[in-house]
Design a protein around this motif. Sequence first.
Motif, mmCIF file in Angstrom:
data_model
loop_
_atom_site.group_PDB
_atom_site.id
_atom_site.type_symbol
_atom_site.label_atom_id
_atom_site.label_comp_id
_atom_site.label_asym_id
_atom_site.label_seq_id
_atom_site.Cartn_x
_atom_site.Cartn_y
_atom_site.Cartn_z
ATOM 1 N N SER A 1 5.708 9.743 -1.415
ATOM 2 C CA SER A 1 5.812 8.726 -2.472
ATOM 3 C C SER A 1 6.712 7.568 -2.040
ATOM 4 O O SER A 1 6.448 6.413 -2.391
ATOM 5 C CB SER A 1 6.330 9.345 -3.771
ATOM 6 N N ASP A 2 7.771 7.858 -1.259
ATOM 7 C CA ASP A 2 8.639 6.785 -0.767
ATOM 8 C C ASP A 2 7.916 5.941 0.279
ATOM 9 O O ASP A 2 8.017 4.709 0.276
ATOM 10 C CB ASP A 2 9.930 7.354 -0.178
ATOM 11 N N TRP A 3 7.184 6.598 1.189
ATOM 12 C CA TRP A 3 6.404 5.873 2.197
ATOM 13 C C TRP A 3 5.425 4.913 1.493
ATOM 14 O O TRP A 3 5.307 3.752 1.859
ATOM 15 C CB TRP A 3 5.652 6.869 3.070
ATOM 16 N N ASP A 4 4.764 5.413 0.465
ATOM 17 C CA ASP A 4 3.827 4.584 -0.286
ATOM 18 C C ASP A 4 4.553 3.452 -1.007
ATOM 19 O O ASP A 4 4.032 2.339 -1.116
ATOM 20 C CB ASP A 4 3.057 5.424 -1.303
ATOM 21 N N LYS A 5 5.761 3.724 -1.485
ATOM 22 C CA LYS A 5 6.539 2.727 -2.229
ATOM 23 C C LYS A 5 6.857 1.506 -1.366
ATOM 24 O O LYS A 5 6.759 0.373 -1.827
ATOM 25 C CB LYS A 5 7.846 3.362 -2.731
ATOM 26 N N PHE A 6 7.235 1.723 -0.102
ATOM 27 C CA PHE A 6 7.557 0.570 0.748
ATOM 28 C C PHE A 6 6.391 0.150 1.637
ATOM 29 O O PHE A 6 6.487 -0.803 2.393
ATOM 30 C CB PHE A 6 8.843 0.771 1.558
ATOM 31 N N GLY A 7 5.265 0.825 1.525
ATOM 32 C CA GLY A 7 4.049 0.378 2.199
ATOM 33 C C GLY A 7 3.865 0.863 3.618
ATOM 34 O O GLY A 7 2.982 0.372 4.322
ATOM 35 N N GLY A 8 4.689 1.810 4.067
ATOM 36 C CA GLY A 8 4.517 2.340 5.423
ATOM 37 C C GLY A 8 4.768 1.301 6.497
ATOM 38 O O GLY A 8 5.560 0.388 6.311
#
Length: 148
Positions: A88-95
Amino acid sequence: MDFNSSDVDLIKLREKSGIKDRIVILEQFTEFYKTKALNDGVRYVKDPNSIIFTADLHMRFPGNIFDQCHTQAYWEMMGYGLFGGYKSDWDKFGGMDEVKFTTRWGGEDWDLMDRAICANLEIERLRLPKFYHYFHERKSDWYENARL
């Protein structure tokens, strides 16, 4: 992620491993593209609570690495090497930025950290015994066409 490997049989290695049911090999039939490979691998994970762990090549890990690296990040003086965080964090900042960093090497790891920090994520730097990155030239045997 496998980009047309000819030097190793990944299916055979997976079958020999003790965790073959937990390893998925996704194939790409294009030029190697680090940022796309990592993003595609993470996109394959559907559970937002899963922990994503990315690592640079040429690393030596201590036996207790997974006990020490939970949802944190590590970077070395001249670059960034590892990331551990929730899906969810990876998705939050866009990878990773696939537009700015296609086949070009260098800077993509620092960019990832900047984007994570801008998403209000706390970053930790780990120093562990027996954990180091082997020195290697940027242009190597396994990828002759890397743009420096």
